[in-house]
Design an enzyme around this catalytic site. Structure first.
Site, PDB file in Angstrom:
ATOM      1  N   LYS A  10      -4.218  -0.759   4.464  1.00  0.00           N
ATOM      2  CA  LYS A  10      -5.669  -0.838   4.311  1.00  0.00           C
ATOM      3  C   LYS A  10      -6.004  -0.956   2.823  1.00  0.00           C
ATOM      4  O   LYS A  10      -5.404  -0.282   1.994  1.00  0.00           O
ATOM      5  CB  LYS A  10      -6.310   0.424   4.883  1.00  0.00           C
ATOM      6  CG  LYS A  10      -7.799   0.592   4.596  1.00  0.00           C
ATOM      7  CD  LYS A  10      -8.152   2.026   4.205  1.00  0.00           C
ATOM      8  CE  LYS A  10      -7.603   2.404   2.849  1.00  0.00           C
ATOM      9  NZ  LYS A  10      -8.000   3.745   2.388  1.00  0.00           N
ATOM     10  N   ASP A 138      -9.891   7.904   7.987  1.00  0.00           N
ATOM     11  CA  ASP A 138      -9.648   6.464   8.071  1.00  0.00           C
ATOM     12  C   ASP A 138      -9.184   6.028   9.463  1.00  0.00           C
ATOM     13  O   ASP A 138      -8.956   4.838   9.694  1.00  0.00           O
ATOM     14  CB  ASP A 138      -8.566   6.043   7.071  1.00  0.00           C
ATOM     15  CG  ASP A 138      -9.074   5.980   5.642  1.00  0.00           C
ATOM     16  OD1 ASP A 138     -10.288   5.778   5.453  1.00  0.00           O
ATOM     17  OD2 ASP A 138      -8.253   6.142   4.717  1.00  0.00           O
TER      18      ASP A 138
END
Length: 300
Positions: A10, A138
């Site tokens: 990410k 996340d």
């Protein structure tokens, strides 16, 4: 019953962070993209549940306790509410640890996707996203590995603008930037900016257009992360000074930084030069965007 799922890195293209609320959580606004490099989670039939680490960074997770892969499997078993066959889980850890790349959350997301199919569990995508969100800030954003805007504590997700092909270079100086330590330094600095997401276009037509727009945004944790891990500043300085770099910024709470480039050739040139100059740094050329689901192998 076996298979492999890709767990992409990410990257926070921008990250606005506000002051902590009454529970100690910091509200954020962040545009997330995912790289075509990352970890892999594999599952195979076994006589008893087991977990094994492999890959260049696997040793760094030894002895850390219950890995997020195991926690994801346990959460799925509980949510499925029926007996499941034991499996062997293998995490191929290719991403640096404590690197601002959402590695653990992405590993957990890959595990949830893979085991739902392997065990034939009747759980909706929304239910799976709820499990992912419970595993970390996340978690929900990293479940599908698709570009997304994340707000609130990271759990409020909305579609990202259309993104062009984004050739990029990821660089980690080989030092950890633990999230808790970075947020502690951030609070000590007290430099809290506006956290609301800026107005976003429907789409960005080119890497140059996106880089120009991002130059007006921030990663509010950069100064704090550099205080915790000064080599992050060296990486940002090195990337910013190169002709191929459209934009250099830190991802997440660090220590990985990224450079957006105009094309694959420029990204490759930059990556090769940096790796030659700093062989102690982890340097990878990649593309940012997602989802990279074609890299998943369906359970069978």
């Amino acid at each position: 019953m076996f298979g492999t799922a890709f767990a992409p890195a990410k990257v926070n293209l921008f990250l606005h962070v506000g002051p902590p609320d009454g529970d100690g959580y910091h509200p954020i606004a962040s545009l997330l993209a995912f790289a075509d490099i990352g970890d892999r989670v594999s599952v195979a039939p076994a006589e008893a549940m087991s977990f094994r680490l492999s890959g260049p960074f696997g040793a760094g997770l030894e002895g850390e306790g219950r890995n997020l892969v195991l926690r994801a499997a346990e959460a799925l078993i509980q949510a499925g509410r029926r007996p499941v066959a034991p499996v062997a889980l293998i995490l191929e850890k290719n991403l640096p640890i404590a690197a601002g790349l959402g590695g653990g959350s992405s590993d957990a997301g890959a595990t949830l996707r893979l085991l739902r199919g392997a065990w034939g569990l009747d759980l909706s995508d929304d239910a799976l996203q709820g499990l992912a969100a419970a595993l970390g800030a996340d978690g929900a954003a990293c479940l599908w590995g698709a570009p997304v805007m994340a707000e609130g504590r990271g759990e409020r997700l909305s579609p990202a603008p259309g993104l062009p092909d984004l050739p990029a270079v990821l660089v980690n100086p080989g030092v950890p930037a633990p999230t808790g330590a970075v947020y502690g330094a951030f609070d000590d600095l007290g430099r809290f900016g506006v956290v609301e997401a800026p107005p976003l276009p429907e789409a960005f037509e080119s890497a140059e257009e996106l880089a120009a727009w991002l130059s007006a945004q921030r990663n509010d944790l950069e100064a704090a992360a550099i205080r915790v891990a000064p080599p992050i500043g060296d990486v940002l300085e090195a990337l910013s000074g190169e002709a191929e770099t459209l934009l250099a910024r830190m991802s997440g709470s660090g220590a990985t930084c990224f450079a957006l480039c105009t094309g694959d050739f420029e990204a490759e040139q930059l990556a090769e030069r940096l790796q030659a100059l700093r062989p102690d740094w982890w340097v990878r050329r990649c593309r940012l965007g997602g989802p990279w689901r074609s890299r998943d192998e369906s359970p069978s």
